[in-house]
Design a protein around this motif. Structure first.
Motif: not given
Length: 287
Positions: A192, A197-198, A200-202, A204-205
């Protein structure tokens, strides 16, 4: 697999039938023991027996109830589960609804606090070390030990019960969430980061899906503890709920209704656990 399940079901049925047989044998009346019955008695004779401390038609017994008495009590409760004859005489579904509402609200509040906080603690080794002493001190405290303090500060028995559910539900969820987040594979986080990957996205994803099985395990444990605690809490605070129902029926010397309530508590607890088990399977993945 189907054969194993069938064999397990047959063994369970045999155990249940053996249990009923032992119950039936243990509650058989001894020879010469008079059986209380209203058959052949006039209204005056029945009233006289009641004045003498005997109630031939009552389901309240001083001895262990027979299977017939249990069947009568269960049918009476199931046939009219929503009756309301006053503060101390409500149907089993009304009492169960009050208990489930308290458990649901306390559990939801615990989720709102424990999961985000556990997520943050799991991502930060510094916070994990800082919070660990407080968690280790507060976790072993019995939830019921908080009840006097809750009653003193909140001054409402129903809200105090919700607070106790909140307290007992927080710790398993918090610990399992922190553990699940901290145990996410470093390789996944490195990928990631490589893909830029930001954060926040890291979170949640990548982190949340990886930690989800552990988080739901904590929620499942918390729900089991909450359902245990609410019964004892309602015995203390009174008013409404399945715990209060048990205590009130014991005061009325109705062992049949006490046993019926115990069966209801067990069945509802099993259904709650199965529900969380299914949710846990939905988020479980194979590496």
């Amino acid at each position: 697999m189907k054969s194993l399940n069938l064999k397990a079901a047959l063994v369970s049925l045999l155990i249940f039938l053996a249990f009923l047989g032992i119950w039936y044998t243990a509650t058989l009346p001894s020879p010469g023991t008079p059986v209380a019955s209203t058959a052949g008695l006039s209204a005056e004779q029945i009233e006289y027996q009641k004045m003498m401390g005997k109630d031939p038609g009552s389901t309240k017994t001083t001895g262990f109830p027979t299977l017939g008495q249990m069947g009568t009590a269960i049918w009476k409760q199931v046939s009219n589960p929503l009756y309301d004859n006053g503060p101390n005489d409500k149907g089993i579904l009304i009492q169960l609804g009050h208990s489930l509402a308290r458990v649901g609200l306390g559990f939801a509040l615990a989720c709102l606090v424990a999961i985000p906080l556990g997520f943050v603690i799991g991502m930060s080794p510094l916070l994990r070390r800082a919070f660990d002493p407080f968690i280790q001190v507060l976790k072993p405290i019995s939830p019921l030990a908080w009840m006097p303090l809750a009653l003193y500060t909140i001054k409402d028995s129903s809200i105090s019960g919700i607070f106790v559910i909140f307290i007992c539900s927080v710790w398993p969820m918090l610990i399992n969430t922190a553990f699940g987040v901290s145990a996410v594979k470093r390789e996944w986080l490195n990928v990631a980061s490589t893909l830029e990957v930001s954060p926040l996205r890291k979170a949640f994803l990548v982190i949340l899906p990886a930690a989800a099985p552990t988080i739901f395990t904590g929620m499942r444990i918390s729900m089991g503890i909450a359902w245990l605690v609410i019964v004892a809490a309602e015995m203390l605070v009174g008013g409404t709920g399945i715990g209060y129902f048990v205590w009130n029926e014991w005061n009325n010397l109705s062992l049949t209704n006490v046993i019926f309530a115990i069966l209801v508590i067990g069945i509802v607890g099993m259904l709650l656990d199965l529900s969380f088990a299914q949710l846990q399977k939905m988020v479980t993945y194979v590496e």
